[in-house]
Enzyme design. Structure first.
Site, PDB file in Angstrom:
ATOM      1  N   CYS A  66      43.550 -97.394  91.980  1.00 43.03           N
ATOM      2  CA  CYS A  66      44.317 -96.804  90.888  1.00 43.03           C
ATOM      3  C   CYS A  66      43.308 -96.200  89.926  1.00 43.03           C
ATOM      4  O   CYS A  66      42.150 -96.005  90.294  1.00 43.03           O
ATOM      5  CB  CYS A  66      45.241 -97.827  90.224  1.00 43.03           C
ATOM      6  SG  CYS A  66      44.438 -99.179  89.341  1.00 43.03           S
ATOM      7  N   GLY A  67      43.704 -95.918  88.709  1.00 45.59           N
ATOM      8  CA  GLY A  67      42.780 -95.308  87.768  1.00 45.59           C
ATOM      9  C   GLY A  67      41.559 -96.159  87.487  1.00 45.59           C
ATOM     10  O   GLY A  67      40.426 -95.681  87.531  1.00 45.59           O
TER      11      GLY A  67
END
Length: 162
Positions: A66-67
């Site tokens: 994810c980020g």
């Protein structure tokens, strides 16, 4: 080895680079859990699906992105029996497997680049758990067995002062 890979939209391009690297440099079977475009996807949905398949024996290991790598790590670790470890360097990736028998490593696409990610993944995939910290992993597993879903209190959120 059956290797799952998944990401939210923040990690889509990073995931594609890592997937290509694994497919071109190893003989592992890679199963892509999405996302499959830059369209918005909630990271818990992907993390839960991958964790279920690890738990059920459909996958041997997985990579979640994810980020920051934090969200997918938290989400994956909610699934019973799952040990997901955030790894942004090769030493952490090795130790995730060697010391903790982590079935999943997580990475943040906004934290490291694809080239570093390839090295992290290589270190993780080239490490095998030798039960070196088995006593500690067993303690984690035993604690997890003590709790049932209904035993876990709802988290407190917001300002409690007003």
């Amino acid at each position: 080895m059956k290797l799952g890979i998944g990401s939210d939209h923040n990690g889509f391009e990073f995931k594609e680079g890592i997937k290509k690297f694994v497919e071109e440099t190893t003989e592992h079977e890679v199963i892509d859990y999405g996302c499959h475009s830059c369209s918005a996807v909630d990271y818990p949905d992907v993390a839960f699906e991958v964790s279920k398949d690890i738990h059920d024996g459909e996958l041997d290991r997985a990579i979640l992105i994810c980020g920051t790598g934090i969200g997918v790590s938290i989400a994956a670790n909610k699934y019973p029996g799952i040990r997901a470890a955030l790894a942004h360097d090769t030493y952490s990736a090795e130790r995730a497997q060697l010391s903790n028998n982590a079935q999943i490593i997580t990475m943040g696409a906004q934290i490291i680049g694809v080239e570093v990610g390839k090295k992290v993944v290589g270190a993780y995939l080239n490490s095998e758990w030798s039960e070196g910290s088995k006593r500690k992993v067993d303690k984690i597993n035993e604690k997890e067995k003590e709790f049932k879903k209904e035993d876990v209190p709802e988290p407190v959120s917001g300002n409690q002062c007003g």
